[in-house]
Write a protein that holds these residues in place. Structure first.
Motif, PDB file in Angstrom:
ATOM      1  N   GLY A 114       0.808  -1.212   0.000  1.00 22.91           N
ATOM      2  CA  GLY A 114       0.000   0.000   0.000  1.00 22.91           C
ATOM      3  C   GLY A 114       0.840   1.259   0.000  1.00 22.91           C
ATOM      4  N   ALA A 115       2.039   1.189   0.601  1.00 22.58           N
ATOM      5  CA  ALA A 115       2.927   2.351   0.584  1.00 22.58           C
ATOM      6  C   ALA A 115       3.488   2.587  -0.812  1.00 22.58           C
ATOM      7  N   THR A 116       3.712   1.510  -1.566  1.00 24.21           N
ATOM      8  CA  THR A 116       4.132   1.671  -2.959  1.00 24.21           C
ATOM      9  C   THR A 116       3.052   2.400  -3.745  1.00 24.21           C
ATOM     10  N   ILE A 117       1.804   2.006  -3.545  1.00 21.54           N
ATOM     11  CA  ILE A 117       0.681   2.674  -4.208  1.00 21.54           C
ATOM     12  C   ILE A 117       0.596   4.126  -3.762  1.00 21.54           C
ATOM     13  N   ALA A 118       0.761   4.372  -2.461  1.00 23.99           N
ATOM     14  CA  ALA A 118       0.676   5.738  -1.942  1.00 23.99           C
ATOM     15  C   ALA A 118       1.770   6.622  -2.531  1.00 23.99           C
ATOM     16  N   ALA A 119       2.989   6.089  -2.652  1.00 21.57           N
ATOM     17  CA  ALA A 119       4.078   6.869  -3.245  1.00 21.57           C
ATOM     18  C   ALA A 119       3.777   7.201  -4.698  1.00 21.57           C
ATOM     19  N   SER A 120       3.198   6.253  -5.420  1.00 19.98           N
ATOM     20  CA  SER A 120       2.816   6.510  -6.812  1.00 19.98           C
ATOM     21  C   SER A 120       1.691   7.531  -6.883  1.00 19.98           C
ATOM     22  N   ALA A 121       0.769   7.475  -5.934  1.00 28.12           N
ATOM     23  CA  ALA A 121      -0.322   8.457  -5.901  1.00 28.12           C
ATOM     24  C   ALA A 121       0.224   9.852  -5.619  1.00 28.12           C
ATOM     25  N   ALA A 122       1.223   9.945  -4.743  1.00 23.48           N
ATOM     26  CA  ALA A 122       1.819  11.250  -4.449  1.00 23.48           C
ATOM     27  C   ALA A 122       2.471  11.847  -5.688  1.00 23.48           C
ATOM     28  N   LEU A 123       3.041  11.006  -6.542  1.00 23.99           N
ATOM     29  CA  LEU A 123       3.617  11.505  -7.788  1.00 23.99           C
ATOM     30  C   LEU A 123       2.539  11.932  -8.772  1.00 23.99           C
ATOM     31  N   ALA A 124       1.428  11.200  -8.794  1.00 24.25           N
ATOM     32  CA  ALA A 124       0.325  11.577  -9.686  1.00 24.25           C
ATOM     33  C   ALA A 124      -0.391  12.837  -9.222  1.00 24.25           C
ATOM     34  N   GLY A 183       1.842   9.331 -20.551  1.00 24.32           N
ATOM     35  CA  GLY A 183       0.722  10.218 -20.823  1.00 24.32           C
ATOM     36  C   GLY A 183       0.811  11.498 -20.042  1.00 24.32           C
ATOM     37  N   VAL A 184      -0.305  12.245 -20.029  1.00 25.97           N
ATOM     38  CA  VAL A 184      -0.328  13.554 -19.385  1.00 25.97           C
ATOM     39  C   VAL A 184      -0.135  13.412 -17.883  1.00 25.97           C
ATOM     40  N   ARG A 185      -0.795  12.444 -17.280  1.00 33.05           N
ATOM     41  CA  ARG A 185      -0.667  12.212 -15.841  1.00 33.05           C
ATOM     42  C   ARG A 185      -0.136  10.799 -15.629  1.00 33.05           C
ATOM     43  N   PRO A 186       1.171  10.648 -15.455  1.00 32.97           N
ATOM     44  CA  PRO A 186       1.732   9.299 -15.332  1.00 32.97           C
ATOM     45  C   PRO A 186       1.138   8.543 -14.155  1.00 32.97           C
ATOM     46  N   LEU A 187       0.874   7.281 -14.379  1.00 35.41           N
ATOM     47  CA  LEU A 187       0.363   6.394 -13.343  1.00 35.41           C
ATOM     48  C   LEU A 187       1.383   5.280 -13.150  1.00 35.41           C
ATOM     49  N   TYR A 188       2.320   5.513 -12.246  1.00 40.80           N
ATOM     50  CA  TYR A 188       3.418   4.580 -12.053  1.00 40.80           C
ATOM     51  C   TYR A 188       2.995   3.417 -11.166  1.00 40.80           C
ATOM     52  N   SER A 189       3.453   2.199 -11.513  1.00 43.16           N
ATOM     53  CA  SER A 189       3.228   1.060 -10.631  1.00 43.16           C
ATOM     54  C   SER A 189       4.217   1.065  -9.470  1.00 43.16           C
ATOM     55  N   THR A 190       5.332   1.749  -9.659  1.00 43.72           N
ATOM     56  CA  THR A 190       6.312   1.967  -8.609  1.00 43.72           C
ATOM     57  C   THR A 190       6.934   3.335  -8.843  1.00 43.72           C
ATOM     58  N   PRO A 191       7.237   4.075  -7.798  1.00 44.26           N
ATOM     59  CA  PRO A 191       7.863   5.388  -8.013  1.00 44.26           C
ATOM     60  C   PRO A 191       9.233   5.281  -8.660  1.00 44.26           C
ATOM     61  N   ASP A 192       9.820   4.081  -8.696  1.00 46.30           N
ATOM     62  CA  ASP A 192      11.092   3.884  -9.369  1.00 46.30           C
ATOM     63  C   ASP A 192      11.000   4.185 -10.867  1.00 46.30           C
ATOM     64  N   GLU A 193       9.792   4.117 -11.427  1.00 50.65           N
ATOM     65  CA  GLU A 193       9.608   4.391 -12.848  1.00 50.65           C
ATOM     66  C   GLU A 193       9.706   5.875 -13.174  1.00 50.65           C
ATOM     67  N   ALA A 194       9.560   6.716 -12.181  1.00 49.09           N
ATOM     68  CA  ALA A 194       9.556   8.161 -12.412  1.00 49.09           C
ATOM     69  C   ALA A 194      10.986   8.680 -12.527  1.00 49.09           C
ATOM     70  N   ALA A 195      11.265   9.360 -13.626  1.00 50.75           N
ATOM     71  CA  ALA A 195      12.597   9.943 -13.805  1.00 50.75           C
ATOM     72  C   ALA A 195      12.796  11.157 -12.917  1.00 50.75           C
ATOM     73  N   ASP A 196      11.722  11.845 -12.569  1.00 51.52           N
ATOM     74  CA  ASP A 196      11.799  13.091 -11.805  1.00 51.52           C
ATOM     75  C   ASP A 196      10.821  13.016 -10.645  1.00 51.52           C
ATOM     76  N   LEU A 197      11.310  13.203  -9.431  1.00 54.05           N
ATOM     77  CA  LEU A 197      10.464  13.161  -8.234  1.00 54.05           C
ATOM     78  C   LEU A 197      10.143  14.546  -7.699  1.00 54.05           C
TER      79      LEU A 197
END
Length: 272
Positions: A114-124, A183-197
């Motif tokens: 759930g924390a992985t999901i929460a971190a991805s939600a924070a990026l979105a 896409g316009v609003r990335p939906l990452y399965s893990t925040p590791d996918e995000a190049a920029d935090l």
């Protein structure tokens, strides 16, 4: 030391939040008199199991210590509903919380998967006009490849590297990056996918020193700091995975850190 109250009274009823293509069940845990804001919480369970009913004592305790209302999300589970279903459900509840909170602070959090999901939600939700107050992350798995040394240093530790590999595959499917992450609003399965935090909500991050995911979480906290995101780091010695459910002291310190962040103050004590 003052005794920690972990009393659990009554399971809150499940209510349904309407979504664009899926209605999301939640349970609401009140923080008591003087509480403020909403903390949307995603439970653990390797993305494949768990429900807020099973997390009710822990979420009740967190709401009391954090002096906030915790909204536990019964998100869709893999493999029947792989990514981005769970993330979309958490984002639906964050939208609902924002519509009802007015000027009150809104945050997102979770434990383990759930924390992985929460971190991805924070990026979105990197929205400067409607910012999240905090992301509260209890030992999130970050790397689907499970490459860090901490996965191998303690044979027999929970969760095993093999079990996490199976869970990641069920959650993400076979694609290394889900198509929804483009896409316009990335939906990452893990925040590791995000190049920029950069621009993510300030993070409260807790992981035990004996947790197999500890190296992952340390590295992610470093990436957040490098991107200019404030990180309140907690690494209790001798603690393994699952402490949010099993250790009242872990929850107490996490809730205290969240309450301090919500008030715009730094915690006076660190969890070591």
């Amino acid at each position: 030391m003052t005794a920690i109250d972990t009393t659990f009274d009554t399971l809150p009823p499940s209510i349904t939040i309407p979504g664009a293509d899926h209605d999301v069940p939640v349970r609401i845990f009140a923080g008591g008199p003087g509480s403020a804001g909403l903390l949307v919480w995603a439970h653990g369970g390797s993305w494949r199991s768990g429900a807020t009913a099973g997390w009710a004592p822990a979420l009740t305790h967190l709401a009391r210590i954090g002096s906030t209302t915790v909204v536990g999300v019964d998100y869709r589970l893999a493999p029947e509903d792989p990514h981005p279903a769970a993330l979309l459900d958490v984002l639906t509840v964050l939208d609902w919380a924002r519509d009802r909170a007015g000027a009150e602070p809104i945050s997102v959090g979770g434990d383990s998967a759930g924390a992985t999901i929460a971190a991805s939600a924070a990026l979105a939700r990197r929205d400067p006009d409607r910012p999240l107050t905090a992301q509260v992350l209890a030992y999130p798995p970050i790397d689907p490849g499970r490459r860090a040394e901490s996965y191998r240093s303690r044979p027999g530790a929970f969760p095993s590297r093999a079990a996490l590999g199976s869970a990641w595959r069920a959650y993400r499917g076979q694609a290394p990056i889900h198509p929804a992450a483009v896409g316009v609003r990335p939906l990452y399965s893990t925040p590791d996918e995000a190049a920029d935090l950069a621009g993510a909500a300030p993070a409260i991050v807790a992981v035990g020193s004996l947790d197999p995911v500890v190296d992952d979480v340390r590295a992610y906290a470093g990436r957040l700091r490098a991107a200019g995101v404030p990180v309140d780091w907690h690494e209790p010695a001798g603690t393994g995975h699952g402490a949010f459910l099993t250790d009242p002291t872990f929850r107490h310190r996490l809730g205290t850190a969240y309450a301090a962040a919500r008030r715009g103050a730094r915690p006076t004590r660190r969890m070591r």
